[in-house]
Design an enzyme around this catalytic site. Structure first.
Site: not given
Length: 314
Positions: A19, A41, A95, A173
């Site tokens: 994403i 990350s 989200k 999701d």
């Protein structure tokens, strides 16, 4: 800080997965008011971005970062958001905002106490046909709404095992995107009455859901979610008025048809709108943290009937 002068708002990313690469990085870079400084990350290293193993390393190297977008799986967002708010940075939550409603509300309270801006980002609300749909609905008595949100998990979420773990929400999701649109276009509260949750025997979250809801005004809403859709993918909301007018909002909110006539058909540019909104919130010293879509999912999981589904294999 740069935000209140002519310099762009400096942004960092936590989580550099699909994403972030597909949406966040290009949307930030396309906005002249924003500057993508770095990301972190433990594993991912997208080309063209300065990446660190964790937030501490990123912030030590780049203390000029003013706002941080959290693009991790939802199960760890609360703890990360707590750290980001603790160092006084503004927060953009991918989200769903957290794994539970309680965690989301805790993040909101922390941001308010610290005086930083918080955006719970419901990207589908920024789809090009959503506001026109909202206006149409506001001018009519609605008879019913039907939601079909069906996609192929193997295509859209390859290798993302977290999505079927506790807090990952499974088919909710993507399905929560439809609920973010629903709660935007309706003035009334939406209440869950029944939900059938089809959960693979080797998973902890549903792969298919059929759900019945009702509004305070009393009209029914039927939602069907499927993570095993093959062929053409379906992200549609069908609305019928008491005057028998019919509206179809399809392709995730990019296409609008009323009584068989195409009214809007545009390309998706949701994250560009989200980041412009985020910048505006910070400039005004405000937050936007609406958790109504997450509440519907929480109610469905609380009331839902668990139905064993066949084992899911990636």
């Amino acid at each position: 800080m740069g935000l209140f002068g002519k310099k762009p708002l400096k942004i960092g990313l936590i989580g550099l997965g699909k994403i972030a690469v597909d949406q966040h990085i290009p949307s930030i870079r396309a906005n002249k008011h924003l500057q993508l400084v770095a990301g972190c990350s433990p594993r991912a290293r997208p080309e063209g971005i300065q990446a660190y193993d964790d937030m501490d390393a990123m912030m030590t190297a780049h203390p000029e970062i003013e706002a941080i977008a959290i693009c991790t799986p939802p199960q760890i967002r609360h703890e990360i958001a707590k750290q980001v708010i603790g160092i006084g940075r503004h927060v953009f939550l991918e989200k769903p905002p957290a794994a539970t409603l309680g965690e989301a509300e805790a993040i909101k309270a922390l941001a308010a106490a610290k005086g930083v801006s918080l955006l719970a980002s419901w990207h589908s609300r920024f789809a090009p046909a959503v506001e026109a749909t909202r206006k149409w609905v506001s001018e009519r008595e609605i008879k019913s709404i039907t939601i079909h949100w069906k996609e192929n998990v193997r295509q859209w979420h390859p290798g993302q095992a977290w999505i079927f773990e506790p807090g990952g929400m499974g088919v909710f999701d993507p399905g929560i995107n439809s609920l973010s649109i629903l709660t935007r276009i309706l003035a009334d509260a939406v209440m869950v009455k029944k939900a059938d949750l089809h959960i693979p025997v080797n998973c902890d979250a549903p792969i298919q859901v059929e759900m019945d809801m009702v509004t305070e005004a009393g009209f029914p809403i039927r939602a069907e979610y499927d993570f095993l859709q093959t062929g053409v993918q379906t992200w549609s909301i069908y609305i019928e008025s008491k005057a028998y007018e019919k509206l179809t909002l399809s392709m995730g909110g990019t296409e609008l048809e009323i009584d068989g006539r195409t009214m809007i058909k545009q390309k998706e540019a949701e994250y560009s709108g989200l980041y412009a909104h985020f910048h505006d919130l910070i400039r005004k010293g405000q937050s936007d943290a609406d958790f109504s879509p997450l509440r519907i999912v929480a109610d469905a999981m609380l009331l839902g009937k668990r139905i064993a589904a066949p084992e899911y294999i990636e």
